[in-house]
Design an enzyme around this catalytic site. Sequence first.
Site, PDB file in Angstrom:
ATOM      1  N   ASP A   8      32.436 -40.423 -64.969  1.00 36.34           N
ATOM      2  CA  ASP A   8      32.530 -41.877 -65.055  1.00 36.34           C
ATOM      3  C   ASP A   8      33.199 -42.174 -66.394  1.00 36.34           C
ATOM      4  O   ASP A   8      33.700 -41.262 -67.071  1.00 36.34           O
ATOM      5  CB  ASP A   8      31.160 -42.557 -64.864  1.00 36.34           C
ATOM      6  CG  ASP A   8      30.194 -42.297 -66.010  1.00 36.34           C
ATOM      7  OD1 ASP A   8      30.553 -41.551 -66.956  1.00 36.34           O
ATOM      8  OD2 ASP A   8      29.078 -42.843 -65.978  1.00 36.34           O
ATOM      9  N   CYS A  65      28.898 -37.482 -66.871  1.00 35.31           N
ATOM     10  CA  CYS A  65      28.632 -38.882 -67.216  1.00 35.31           C
ATOM     11  C   CYS A  65      28.053 -38.899 -68.625  1.00 35.31           C
ATOM     12  O   CYS A  65      28.211 -37.927 -69.375  1.00 35.31           O
ATOM     13  CB  CYS A  65      27.740 -39.570 -66.181  1.00 35.31           C
ATOM     14  SG  CYS A  65      26.068 -38.937 -65.999  1.00 35.31           S
ATOM     15  N   THR A  67      24.894 -38.885 -69.741  1.00 38.62           N
ATOM     16  CA  THR A  67      23.826 -37.890 -69.898  1.00 38.62           C
ATOM     17  C   THR A  67      23.914 -36.737 -68.903  1.00 38.62           C
ATOM     18  O   THR A  67      23.250 -35.720 -69.085  1.00 38.62           O
ATOM     19  CB  THR A  67      22.454 -38.558 -69.666  1.00 38.62           C
ATOM     20  OG1 THR A  67      22.450 -39.104 -68.336  1.00 38.62           O
ATOM     21  CG2 THR A  67      22.201 -39.661 -70.687  1.00 38.62           C
ATOM     22  N   HIS A  98      20.588 -17.624 -60.191  1.00 41.92           N
ATOM     23  CA  HIS A  98      19.316 -17.741 -59.474  1.00 41.92           C
ATOM     24  C   HIS A  98      19.300 -18.862 -58.442  1.00 41.92           C
ATOM     25  O   HIS A  98      18.622 -18.745 -57.422  1.00 41.92           O
ATOM     26  CB  HIS A  98      18.171 -17.980 -60.469  1.00 41.92           C
ATOM     27  CG  HIS A  98      17.831 -16.760 -61.275  1.00 41.92           C
ATOM     28  ND1 HIS A  98      16.688 -16.667 -62.031  1.00 41.92           N
ATOM     29  CD2 HIS A  98      18.493 -15.582 -61.431  1.00 41.92           C
ATOM     30  CE1 HIS A  98      16.645 -15.481 -62.636  1.00 41.92           C
ATOM     31  NE2 HIS A  98      17.742 -14.811 -62.296  1.00 41.92           N
ATOM     32  N   HIS A 133      16.525 -14.228 -54.650  1.00 41.22           N
ATOM     33  CA  HIS A 133      16.937 -15.621 -54.877  1.00 41.22           C
ATOM     34  C   HIS A 133      17.501 -16.252 -53.606  1.00 41.22           C
ATOM     35  O   HIS A 133      17.433 -17.462 -53.437  1.00 41.22           O
ATOM     36  CB  HIS A 133      17.944 -15.691 -56.024  1.00 41.22           C
ATOM     37  CG  HIS A 133      17.412 -15.116 -57.295  1.00 41.22           C
ATOM     38  ND1 HIS A 133      16.330 -15.658 -57.949  1.00 41.22           N
ATOM     39  CD2 HIS A 133      17.772 -14.020 -57.997  1.00 41.22           C
ATOM     40  CE1 HIS A 133      16.054 -14.936 -59.018  1.00 41.22           C
ATOM     41  NE2 HIS A 133      16.905 -13.939 -59.066  1.00 41.22           N
TER      42      HIS A 133
HETATM   43  C1  RB5 Z   1      26.852 -45.205 -68.350  1.00 41.31           C
HETATM   44  O1  RB5 Z   1      26.574 -46.075 -69.400  1.00 41.31           O
HETATM   45  C2  RB5 Z   1      25.704 -44.217 -68.191  1.00 41.31           C
HETATM   46  O2  RB5 Z   1      24.576 -44.879 -67.709  1.00 41.31           O
HETATM   47  C3  RB5 Z   1      26.088 -43.089 -67.261  1.00 41.31           C
HETATM   48  O3  RB5 Z   1      27.225 -42.462 -67.736  1.00 41.31           O
HETATM   49  C4  RB5 Z   1      25.087 -41.972 -67.092  1.00 41.31           C
HETATM   50  O4  RB5 Z   1      24.637 -41.501 -68.317  1.00 41.31           O
HETATM   51  C5  RB5 Z   1      24.001 -42.213 -66.145  1.00 41.31           C
HETATM   52  O5  RB5 Z   1      23.169 -41.327 -65.867  1.00 41.31           O
END
Ligand code: RB5
Length: 147
Positions: A8, A65, A67, A98, A133
């Site tokens: 994203d 993204c 996180t 695994h 596995h």
């Molecule tokens: C975008 O601000 C953020 O929410 C997205 O990139 C991601 O981290 C969501 O899990």
Amino acid sequence: MKVLIASDHAGLELRQELVASLKERGVAHDDVGPVTRDSVDYPDFATRVARAVAAGEYALGVLVCGTGIGMSIVANKHRGVRAALCTTEFEARMARAHNDANVLCLGQRVVGAGVGRAILEAFLSTPFEGGRHERRVQKIREAESQG
Ligand code: RB5
């Protein structure tokens, strides 16, 4: 082996770094985007990659993204997708060896470019170990069909 990669807006720069790594290593890949930092919704990109991997069009997927959490949640909703959110090379190796993970999720706000590249390298170069596995991965498939 062909790889499909997407992000994203919050994962754009790390995705570009990983695309450069794929090019340098001569790994066949397609890049879904996005191409600008305009805000987009990560489920749209996760779904495109997850569907293509589940359909067998690509051996592996990579999603970035902020996180990595949102991408991994969405990708794992798709039958046949085993998405692993990794912050270390060790996790990436284990996810392949695994869990036979077929989608790697990364967070640009969590790992830097160098660590991200190393995680990708570990994910791409580690084979599934099979053996005991395989039985466990089969149970993941059963859980998918039982709901
Ligand atoms: C975008 O601000 C953020 O929410 C997205 O990139 C991601 O981290 C969501 O899990």
